[in-house]
Design a protein around this motif. Structure first.
Motif, PDB file in Angstrom:
ATOM      1  N   GLY A  30       0.794  -1.209   0.000  1.00  0.00           N
ATOM      2  CA  GLY A  30       0.000   0.000   0.000  1.00  0.00           C
ATOM      3  C   GLY A  30       0.833   1.268   0.000  1.00  0.00           C
ATOM      4  N   PHE A  31       0.379   2.247  -0.785  1.00  0.00           N
ATOM      5  CA  PHE A  31       0.999   3.567  -0.833  1.00  0.00           C
ATOM      6  C   PHE A  31      -0.024   4.579  -0.329  1.00  0.00           C
ATOM      7  CE2 PHE A  31       2.990   1.072  -4.261  1.00  0.00           C
ATOM      8  CZ  PHE A  31       4.267   1.005  -3.742  1.00  0.00           C
ATOM      9  N   ASN A  32       0.402   5.421   0.613  1.00  0.00           N
ATOM     10  CA  ASN A  32      -0.486   6.311   1.337  1.00  0.00           C
ATOM     11  C   ASN A  32      -0.435   7.711   0.733  1.00  0.00           C
ATOM     12  OD1 ASN A  32      -1.626   8.065   3.323  1.00  0.00           O
ATOM     13  ND2 ASN A  32      -1.252   6.532   4.905  1.00  0.00           N
ATOM     14  N   PHE A  33      -1.580   8.163   0.231  1.00  0.00           N
ATOM     15  CA  PHE A  33      -1.654   9.480  -0.407  1.00  0.00           C
ATOM     16  C   PHE A  33      -2.393  10.501   0.460  1.00  0.00           C
ATOM     17  CE2 PHE A  33      -1.147   6.392  -3.825  1.00  0.00           C
ATOM     18  CZ  PHE A  33      -0.076   6.943  -4.523  1.00  0.00           C
ATOM     19  N   PHE A  34      -2.434  10.255   1.775  1.00  0.00           N
ATOM     20  CA  PHE A  34      -3.061  11.195   2.708  1.00  0.00           C
ATOM     21  C   PHE A  34      -1.972  12.095   3.279  1.00  0.00           C
ATOM     22  CE2 PHE A  34      -5.024  11.918   7.070  1.00  0.00           C
ATOM     23  CZ  PHE A  34      -5.948  12.842   6.613  1.00  0.00           C
ATOM     24  N   PRO A  35      -1.973  13.390   2.931  1.00  0.00           N
ATOM     25  CA  PRO A  35      -0.848  14.264   3.279  1.00  0.00           C
ATOM     26  C   PRO A  35      -0.522  14.361   4.769  1.00  0.00           C
ATOM     27  CG  PRO A  35      -2.203  15.298   1.595  1.00  0.00           C
ATOM     28  CD  PRO A  35      -2.954  14.074   2.063  1.00  0.00           C
ATOM     29  N   LYS A  36      -1.485  14.160   5.648  1.00  0.00           N
ATOM     30  CA  LYS A  36      -1.230  14.281   7.080  1.00  0.00           C
ATOM     31  C   LYS A  36      -0.543  13.052   7.666  1.00  0.00           C
ATOM     32  CE  LYS A  36      -5.091  17.439   7.955  1.00  0.00           C
ATOM     33  NZ  LYS A  36      -6.360  17.660   8.710  1.00  0.00           N
ATOM     34  N   SER A  37      -0.422  12.001   6.900  1.00  0.00           N
ATOM     35  CA  SER A  37       0.162  10.763   7.414  1.00  0.00           C
ATOM     36  C   SER A  37       1.685  10.810   7.371  1.00  0.00           C
ATOM     37  CB  SER A  37      -0.320   9.572   6.576  1.00  0.00           C
ATOM     38  OG  SER A  37       0.375   8.392   6.939  1.00  0.00           O
ATOM     39  N   PRO A  38       2.355  10.205   8.366  1.00  0.00           N
ATOM     40  CA  PRO A  38       3.822  10.095   8.300  1.00  0.00           C
ATOM     41  C   PRO A  38       4.264   9.131   7.206  1.00  0.00           C
ATOM     42  CG  PRO A  38       2.969   8.853  10.171  1.00  0.00           C
ATOM     43  CD  PRO A  38       1.810   9.628   9.618  1.00  0.00           C
ATOM     44  N   ARG A  39       3.324   8.439   6.600  1.00  0.00           N
ATOM     45  CA  ARG A  39       3.625   7.492   5.523  1.00  0.00           C
ATOM     46  C   ARG A  39       3.270   8.062   4.148  1.00  0.00           C
ATOM     47  NH1 ARG A  39       0.738   5.485   9.731  1.00  0.00           N
ATOM     48  NH2 ARG A  39       2.047   4.369  11.223  1.00  0.00           N
ATOM     49  N   TYR A  40       2.986   9.346   4.094  1.00  0.00           N
ATOM     50  CA  TYR A  40       2.545   9.981   2.848  1.00  0.00           C
ATOM     51  C   TYR A  40       3.632   9.951   1.777  1.00  0.00           C
ATOM     52  CZ  TYR A  40       1.497  13.785  -0.409  1.00  0.00           C
ATOM     53  OH  TYR A  40       1.293  14.534  -1.531  1.00  0.00           O
ATOM     54  N   VAL A  41       3.205   9.656   0.559  1.00  0.00           N
ATOM     55  CA  VAL A  41       4.077   9.785  -0.607  1.00  0.00           C
ATOM     56  C   VAL A  41       3.314  10.537  -1.697  1.00  0.00           C
ATOM     57  CG1 VAL A  41       5.532   7.759  -0.226  1.00  0.00           C
ATOM     58  CG2 VAL A  41       3.370   7.497  -1.438  1.00  0.00           C
ATOM     59  N   THR A  42       4.033  11.295  -2.501  1.00  0.00           N
ATOM     60  CA  THR A  42       3.426  11.971  -3.638  1.00  0.00           C
ATOM     61  C   THR A  42       3.200  10.962  -4.752  1.00  0.00           C
ATOM     62  OG1 THR A  42       5.540  12.480  -4.673  1.00  0.00           O
ATOM     63  CG2 THR A  42       4.685  14.084  -3.064  1.00  0.00           C
ATOM     64  N   PRO A  43       2.328  11.275  -5.705  1.00  0.00           N
ATOM     65  CA  PRO A  43       2.164  10.365  -6.837  1.00  0.00           C
ATOM     66  C   PRO A  43       3.473  10.096  -7.576  1.00  0.00           C
ATOM     67  CG  PRO A  43       0.321  11.876  -6.746  1.00  0.00           C
ATOM     68  CD  PRO A  43       1.306  12.343  -5.706  1.00  0.00           C
ATOM     69  N   ALA A  44       4.304  11.105  -7.738  1.00  0.00           N
ATOM     70  CA  ALA A  44       5.575  10.903  -8.434  1.00  0.00           C
ATOM     71  C   ALA A  44       6.477   9.944  -7.669  1.00  0.00           C
ATOM     72  CB  ALA A  44       6.278  12.244  -8.638  1.00  0.00           C
ATOM     73  N   ARG A  45       6.524  10.105  -6.356  1.00  0.00           N
ATOM     74  CA  ARG A  45       7.343   9.197  -5.544  1.00  0.00           C
ATOM     75  C   ARG A  45       6.759   7.787  -5.559  1.00  0.00           C
ATOM     76  NH1 ARG A  45      11.612   6.877  -4.354  1.00  0.00           N
ATOM     77  NH2 ARG A  45      12.104   6.455  -2.168  1.00  0.00           N
ATOM     78  N   ALA A  46       5.442   7.690  -5.476  1.00  0.00           N
ATOM     79  CA  ALA A  46       4.801   6.375  -5.505  1.00  0.00           C
ATOM     80  C   ALA A  46       5.074   5.664  -6.827  1.00  0.00           C
ATOM     81  CB  ALA A  46       3.305   6.517  -5.276  1.00  0.00           C
ATOM     82  N   ALA A  47       5.143   6.414  -7.920  1.00  0.00           N
ATOM     83  CA  ALA A  47       5.436   5.798  -9.219  1.00  0.00           C
ATOM     84  C   ALA A  47       6.827   5.167  -9.213  1.00  0.00           C
ATOM     85  CB  ALA A  47       5.322   6.831 -10.329  1.00  0.00           C
ATOM     86  N   GLU A  48       7.786   5.847  -8.570  1.00  0.00           N
ATOM     87  CA  GLU A  48       9.137   5.288  -8.460  1.00  0.00           C
ATOM     88  C   GLU A  48       9.121   4.006  -7.639  1.00  0.00           C
ATOM     89  OE1 GLU A  48      11.495   9.607  -8.561  1.00  0.00           O
ATOM     90  OE2 GLU A  48      11.225   8.526  -6.675  1.00  0.00           O
ATOM     91  N   LEU A  49       8.374   4.017  -6.554  1.00  0.00           N
ATOM     92  CA  LEU A  49       8.300   2.839  -5.693  1.00  0.00           C
ATOM     93  C   LEU A  49       7.566   1.694  -6.388  1.00  0.00           C
ATOM     94  CD1 LEU A  49       7.416   4.600  -2.326  1.00  0.00           C
ATOM     95  CD2 LEU A  49       9.654   3.779  -3.051  1.00  0.00           C
ATOM     96  N   ALA A  50       6.501   2.033  -7.099  1.00  0.00           N
ATOM     97  CA  ALA A  50       5.712   1.002  -7.780  1.00  0.00           C
ATOM     98  C   ALA A  50       6.528   0.261  -8.817  1.00  0.00           C
ATOM     99  CB  ALA A  50       4.479   1.632  -8.428  1.00  0.00           C
TER     100      ALA A  50
END
Length: 217
Positions: A30-50
């Motif tokens: 799971g990739f967290n796109f909720f900005p208030k979370s300490p686990r938040y990632v931007t879509p661009a960062r999530a694309a790198e991880l994916a």
């Protein structure tokens, strides 16, 4: 032979975490796109991880009351397999997003007492999957990932749900086997329970969690 248990590890933020989670045997990342979370990632960062996620492991986007524009950016940037709705999205919104994006939708149901289980019957007809989580405290900033559990006895013996569902909320390597035994869950979700600090996943804890979920001990 005991049924296979699927594990979702949520809130991954680095390539090393993605690799460790996949190597541990997680079936959903799971990739967290909720900005208030300490686990938040931007879509661009999530694309790198994916890009590091092995074939056959599902990539899940956790969003909280996201707008169509926000979801469009996520889906157009990241090769997501499942949308996880972790906010107060009504059933109509779930159906709308399924139709618009053509992706399976997992709706999170927060549970604190037996009355909260009624929401499962409301969302089951429109969601592809359900995630039954501990309801956050009224003053909580985060809708999940708070390390809280609910009374698993509320789910004991409830076999009538037709949609696949996951159990979440306060799960750790130490208690996940008990939670599975009490609820009959065939899939479990973890975030804070495999972290050494908020947002920092521990490879050893991830491996221990999957092992405990898979073996029942």
């Amino acid at each position: 032979m005991a049924p296979e248990i699927s594990v979702k590890i949520c809130g991954l933020t680095t390539e090393d975490q993605v690799s460790a989670a996949a190597e541990a045997g997680a079936r959903f990342l799971g990739f967290n796109f909720f900005p208030k979370s300490p686990r938040y990632v931007t879509p661009a960062r999530a694309a790198e991880l994916a890009a590091q996620v092995p074939v056959g492991v599902a990539k899940v986007a956790l969003v909280v009351n996201a707008s169509d524009e926000e979801l469009e950016q996520i889906v157009s940037t990241v090769p997501i397999d499942i949308l996880q709705l972790h906010g107060s999205e009504p059933p109509e919104r779930v159906a709308q997003l399924k139709a618009r994006f053509g992706l399976p939708v997992m709706k999170v149901i927060g549970v604190a007492d037996e009355a909260d289980l009624a929401a499962i019957d409301i969302y089951e007809p429109v969601a592809d999957m359900l995630l039954i989580d501990a309801k956050p405290p009224k003053d909580a900033v985060l809708p999940g990932g708070n390390g809280l559990a609910f009374d698993w006895r509320l789910l004991a013996g409830r076999k009538y749900w037709t949609r696949p569902w996951m159990l979440a909320g306060g799960l750790t390597p130490e208690n996940v086997a008990q939670a599975i035994a009490m609820t009959g869950a065939r899939a479990v979700d973890v975030a804070s329970g495999v972290e050494r600090a908020p947002g920092v996943k521990d490879p050893a804890l991830m491996a221990a969690f999957v092992q405990a979920a898979s073996t029942g001990r």
